[in-house]
Write a protein that holds these residues in place. Structure first.
Motif, PDB file in Angstrom:
ATOM      1  N   LYS A 199       5.821   3.467  -1.269  1.00  8.90           N
ATOM      2  CA  LYS A 199       5.108   2.192  -1.387  1.00  8.90           C
ATOM      3  C   LYS A 199       6.042   1.097  -0.914  1.00  8.90           C
ATOM      4  O   LYS A 199       7.215   1.085  -1.274  1.00  8.90           O
ATOM      5  CB  LYS A 199       4.709   1.971  -2.850  1.00  8.90           C
ATOM      6  CG  LYS A 199       3.832   0.747  -3.037  1.00  8.90           C
ATOM      7  CD  LYS A 199       3.411   0.582  -4.478  1.00  8.90           C
ATOM      8  CE  LYS A 199       2.523  -0.636  -4.621  1.00  8.90           C
ATOM      9  NZ  LYS A 199       2.127  -0.883  -6.008  1.00  8.90           N
ATOM     10  N   PHE A 223       7.100  -3.003  -0.374  1.00  3.07           N
ATOM     11  CA  PHE A 223       6.956  -4.287  -1.054  1.00  3.07           C
ATOM     12  C   PHE A 223       7.337  -5.427  -0.140  1.00  3.07           C
ATOM     13  O   PHE A 223       8.201  -5.287   0.690  1.00  3.07           O
ATOM     14  CB  PHE A 223       7.833  -4.320  -2.296  1.00  3.07           C
ATOM     15  CG  PHE A 223       7.513  -3.215  -3.259  1.00  3.07           C
ATOM     16  CD1 PHE A 223       6.414  -3.319  -4.100  1.00  3.07           C
ATOM     17  CD2 PHE A 223       8.267  -2.078  -3.294  1.00  3.07           C
ATOM     18  CE1 PHE A 223       6.104  -2.303  -4.973  1.00  3.07           C
ATOM     19  CE2 PHE A 223       7.959  -1.052  -4.177  1.00  3.07           C
ATOM     20  CZ  PHE A 223       6.877  -1.171  -5.018  1.00  3.07           C
ATOM     21  N   PHE A 269       8.089   7.934  -4.257  1.00  2.00           N
ATOM     22  CA  PHE A 269       7.672   8.617  -5.478  1.00  2.00           C
ATOM     23  C   PHE A 269       6.916   9.889  -5.140  1.00  2.00           C
ATOM     24  O   PHE A 269       6.650  10.169  -3.973  1.00  2.00           O
ATOM     25  CB  PHE A 269       6.858   7.681  -6.377  1.00  2.00           C
ATOM     26  CG  PHE A 269       5.549   7.231  -5.779  1.00  2.00           C
ATOM     27  CD1 PHE A 269       5.515   6.333  -4.731  1.00  2.00           C
ATOM     28  CD2 PHE A 269       4.353   7.708  -6.288  1.00  2.00           C
ATOM     29  CE1 PHE A 269       4.316   5.920  -4.184  1.00  2.00           C
ATOM     30  CE2 PHE A 269       3.144   7.285  -5.754  1.00  2.00           C
ATOM     31  CZ  PHE A 269       3.128   6.395  -4.697  1.00  2.00           C
ATOM     32  N   GLY A 270       6.571  10.634  -6.154  1.00  2.00           N
ATOM     33  CA  GLY A 270       5.957  11.933  -5.925  1.00  2.00           C
ATOM     34  C   GLY A 270       7.057  12.961  -5.772  1.00  2.00           C
ATOM     35  O   GLY A 270       8.239  12.640  -5.863  1.00  2.00           O
ATOM     36  N   GLU A 297       2.023  10.691   6.961  1.00  2.81           N
ATOM     37  CA  GLU A 297       1.264   9.618   7.603  1.00  2.81           C
ATOM     38  C   GLU A 297       2.166   8.754   8.489  1.00  2.81           C
ATOM     39  O   GLU A 297       1.778   8.347   9.582  1.00  2.81           O
ATOM     40  CB  GLU A 297       0.642   8.777   6.488  1.00  2.81           C
ATOM     41  CG  GLU A 297      -0.412   7.798   6.931  1.00  2.81           C
ATOM     42  CD  GLU A 297      -1.029   7.086   5.736  1.00  2.81           C
ATOM     43  OE1 GLU A 297      -0.554   7.301   4.599  1.00  2.81           O
ATOM     44  OE2 GLU A 297      -1.961   6.313   5.943  1.00  2.81           O
ATOM     45  N   ALA A 332      11.126  -0.833  -0.714  1.00  2.00           N
ATOM     46  CA  ALA A 332      10.258   0.344  -0.735  1.00  2.00           C
ATOM     47  C   ALA A 332      10.569   1.155  -1.980  1.00  2.00           C
ATOM     48  O   ALA A 332      11.623   0.986  -2.609  1.00  2.00           O
ATOM     49  CB  ALA A 332      10.464   1.198   0.506  1.00  2.00           C
ATOM     50  N   GLN A 333       9.635   2.000  -2.335  1.00  2.00           N
ATOM     51  CA  GLN A 333       9.823   2.866  -3.488  1.00  2.00           C
ATOM     52  C   GLN A 333       9.251   4.229  -3.136  1.00  2.00           C
ATOM     53  O   GLN A 333       8.089   4.329  -2.730  1.00  2.00           O
ATOM     54  CB  GLN A 333       9.098   2.272  -4.693  1.00  2.00           C
ATOM     55  CG  GLN A 333       9.169   3.101  -5.943  1.00  2.00           C
ATOM     56  CD  GLN A 333      10.493   2.908  -6.669  1.00  2.00           C
ATOM     57  OE1 GLN A 333      10.934   1.778  -6.825  1.00  2.00           O
ATOM     58  NE2 GLN A 333      11.112   3.978  -7.071  1.00  2.00           N
ATOM     59  N   MET A 366       5.244  13.726  -1.203  1.00  2.00           N
ATOM     60  CA  MET A 366       6.000  12.497  -1.373  1.00  2.00           C
ATOM     61  C   MET A 366       5.260  11.340  -0.739  1.00  2.00           C
ATOM     62  O   MET A 366       4.642  11.474   0.317  1.00  2.00           O
ATOM     63  CB  MET A 366       7.364  12.649  -0.706  1.00  2.00           C
ATOM     64  CG  MET A 366       8.226  13.644  -1.415  1.00  2.00           C
ATOM     65  SD  MET A 366       9.427  12.831  -2.425  1.00  2.00           S
ATOM     66  CE  MET A 366      10.695  12.576  -1.225  1.00  2.00           C
ATOM     67  N   GLY A 367       5.355  10.222  -1.416  1.00  4.09           N
ATOM     68  CA  GLY A 367       4.745   9.023  -0.867  1.00  4.09           C
ATOM     69  C   GLY A 367       5.712   7.862  -0.980  1.00  4.09           C
ATOM     70  O   GLY A 367       6.731   7.953  -1.662  1.00  4.09           O
ATOM     71  N   SER A 397       0.831  -1.203   0.000  1.00  2.00           N
ATOM     72  CA  SER A 397       0.000   0.000   0.000  1.00  2.00           C
ATOM     73  C   SER A 397       0.867   1.255   0.000  1.00  2.00           C
ATOM     74  O   SER A 397       2.061   1.221   0.299  1.00  2.00           O
ATOM     75  CB  SER A 397      -0.966  -0.008   1.176  1.00  2.00           C
ATOM     76  OG  SER A 397      -0.369  -0.496   2.316  1.00  2.00           O
ATOM     77  N   VAL A 398       0.223   2.337  -0.355  1.00  2.00           N
ATOM     78  CA  VAL A 398       0.918   3.619  -0.492  1.00  2.00           C
ATOM     79  C   VAL A 398       0.698   4.438   0.772  1.00  2.00           C
ATOM     80  O   VAL A 398      -0.425   4.545   1.258  1.00  2.00           O
ATOM     81  CB  VAL A 398       0.362   4.377  -1.706  1.00  2.00           C
ATOM     82  CG1 VAL A 398       0.962   5.759  -1.798  1.00  2.00           C
ATOM     83  CG2 VAL A 398       0.616   3.602  -2.975  1.00  2.00           C
ATOM     84  N   LEU A 399       1.773   4.988   1.303  1.00  3.55           N
ATOM     85  CA  LEU A 399       1.654   5.835   2.489  1.00  3.55           C
ATOM     86  C   LEU A 399       2.346   7.165   2.219  1.00  3.55           C
ATOM     87  O   LEU A 399       3.335   7.214   1.487  1.00  3.55           O
ATOM     88  CB  LEU A 399       2.325   5.166   3.695  1.00  3.55           C
ATOM     89  CG  LEU A 399       1.533   4.086   4.420  1.00  3.55           C
ATOM     90  CD1 LEU A 399       1.739   2.749   3.758  1.00  3.55           C
ATOM     91  CD2 LEU A 399       1.957   3.997   5.860  1.00  3.55           C
ATOM     92  N   THR A 400       1.819   8.219   2.819  1.00  2.00           N
ATOM     93  CA  THR A 400       2.519   9.490   2.709  1.00  2.00           C
ATOM     94  C   THR A 400       3.548   9.562   3.834  1.00  2.00           C
ATOM     95  O   THR A 400       3.416   8.884   4.857  1.00  2.00           O
ATOM     96  CB  THR A 400       1.556  10.675   2.857  1.00  2.00           C
ATOM     97  OG1 THR A 400       0.931  10.593   4.134  1.00  2.00           O
ATOM     98  CG2 THR A 400       0.492  10.643   1.786  1.00  2.00           C
TER      99      THR A 400
END
Lengths: 198, 220
Positions: free
Chosen positions: A196, A198, A187-188, A151, A184-185, A193-194, A145-148
């Protein structure tokens, strides 16, 4: 080496004994109540030991108070560098030298390399923080899932986590470790920025 | 978008979710700000009231009221955003489930392709053929044997059965004292012949029955 800051007296501050003044268990070592501790020793080897004692005190203090950054001018006025009971304080120049030593050890890094007004304090190494964050992600089923970044550091879900409130630059560095590990990746851009996992 | 060279592991969905979450974070920060204002207006009103400046205290309270309506509005917006975010996440999971189902279906189809109705029919025909052939052989063998041979075989089987069941092969009775040897019933010899005849009849009936019951080949 027979100095008062020899290892036999200092230990490595692995055990931090409560100081005389407070009832709650304190993070200050007995050395904190020893006036010469606040004055730089001219002898090089003594200074080395003194510096080591200071660096472990700084790490322990920041960990206990969850301080992510130390701004020298403010920090010199706090109990960390200023023992009000003794009326002793560490001089600015000496504090800078201690922090420079810590920077070499990877325990802190300068926020602004040129002016040396403050440091990020790594009482856990970036790699360790990366693992702590990833363990949390894993155990809460948030892989994929994607987190900021906000967050992670300030979200309601992380209030009980050790990394809650982490300074953004430091968080990026810790996440950078996970990116290198491929788990992790990021991006933004800019504020948005967020990450993701893995 | 994306100043960093992001790899293809980040999909458009991820970016959409990130955007929603960023908006949510902004709302949360805004809420924090409003809460601080609410607190400030409250203490301002209190201080003004203590000074006896009632109208300005009222004004401060009005401002406070306005801010708190903003707060409840942002609460609603937050709810909407979070609902949207979680439905996107759920839809993504559904997509994965669908993909899994599709894969399973493919495999099932492939297996079925290897197992056509025609090949099953052919197999069943072959089996029926085999059974018929086997029957022919046994019939031929049965035809070769005479009734007497057959009798002997069956006697042997009966003897074997007795042995297996633990019955002694012949119960040897002590010799009965001599009695008049007049033949009242059918003699032992006659009895034996009778049994043989019965058996021959039974075999014939069985053979006829078997011919009737012969498995019919499945209609192609």
């Amino acid at each position: 080496m027979s100095s008062i800051f020899g290892n036999n007296i200092l230990g490595n501050n692995a055990t931090l004994v409560g100081s005389s003044s407070s009832t709650a268990p304190s993070i200050f070592p007995p050395l904190y109540d020893f006036p010469p501790f606040f004055t730089r020793y001219p002898n090089a080897s003594t200074w080395t030991a003194q510096r080591a004692a200071w660096s472990s005190l700084i790490l322990a203090y920041c960990k206990a108070h969850k301080l992510w950054q130390l701004h020298l001018s403010d920090a010199l006025e706090t109990e960390l560098f200023h023992n009000a009971a003794l009326g002793r304080r560490l001089k600015h120049q000496d504090a800078v030298e201690v922090l420079e030593f810590m920077a070499k050890e990877g325990q802190v890094d300068w926020i602004d390399e040129s002016n040396k007004t403050g440091v990020n304090v790594w009482w856990k190494k970036p790699e360790e923080w990366g693992s702590v964050i990833f363990d949390w992600i894993d155990s809460t089923g948030q892989k994929g899932s994607v987190l900021t970044l906000y967050e992670i550091a300030h979200g309601d879900l992380t209030t009980a986590q050790e990394f809650h409130g982490m300074e953004e630059g430091m968080l990026k560095k810790a996440l950078g470790v996970l990116v290198k590990r491929g788990s992790a990746q990021i991006f933004g851009s800019g504020e948005e920025m967020g990450v993701k996992f893995f | 978008m994306g100043a960093l060279p992001s790899s293809n592991r980040i999909s458009a969905h991820d970016r959409a979710v990130l955007n929603l979450k960023v908006q949510r974070d902004k709302l949360k920060i805004y809420q924090k700000k409003i809460s601080v204002i609410l607190e400030a207006e409250h203490s301002a009103a209190k201080a003004l009231l203590a000074k006896g400046d009632k109208p300005r205290a009222l004004l401060a309270l009005r401002r406070r009221k306005y801010q708190s309506t903003l707060l409840s509005q942002t609460d609603k917006q937050l709810e909407t955003l979070e609902a949207l975010t979680s439905s996107i996440e759920f839809a993504l999971i559904e997509k994965d489930v669908l993909y899994g189902l599709k894969q399973g279906n493919e495999v099932l189809k492939q297996i079925h392709k290897e197992m056509t109705v025609e090949s099953v029919e052919r197999l069943m025909e072959d089996t029926a053929e085999g059974i018929r052939y086997q029957k022919e052989i046994s019939d031929m063998l049965a035809g070769v044997m005479t009734n007497a041979d057959e009798d002997e075989v069956e006697e042997e089987l009966a003897a074997m059965e007795r042995e297996v069941n633990g019955v002694p092969p012949e119960v040897v009775l002590p010799a009965i004292p001599s009695a008049p040897q007049t033949a009242l019933g059918p003699s032992e010899e006659g009895e034996k012949a009778l049994r043989a005849k019965e058996r021959a009849r039974a075999r014939k009936a069985a053979l006829e029955r078997a011919v009737e019951e012969e498995p019919q080949p499945i209609a192609a």
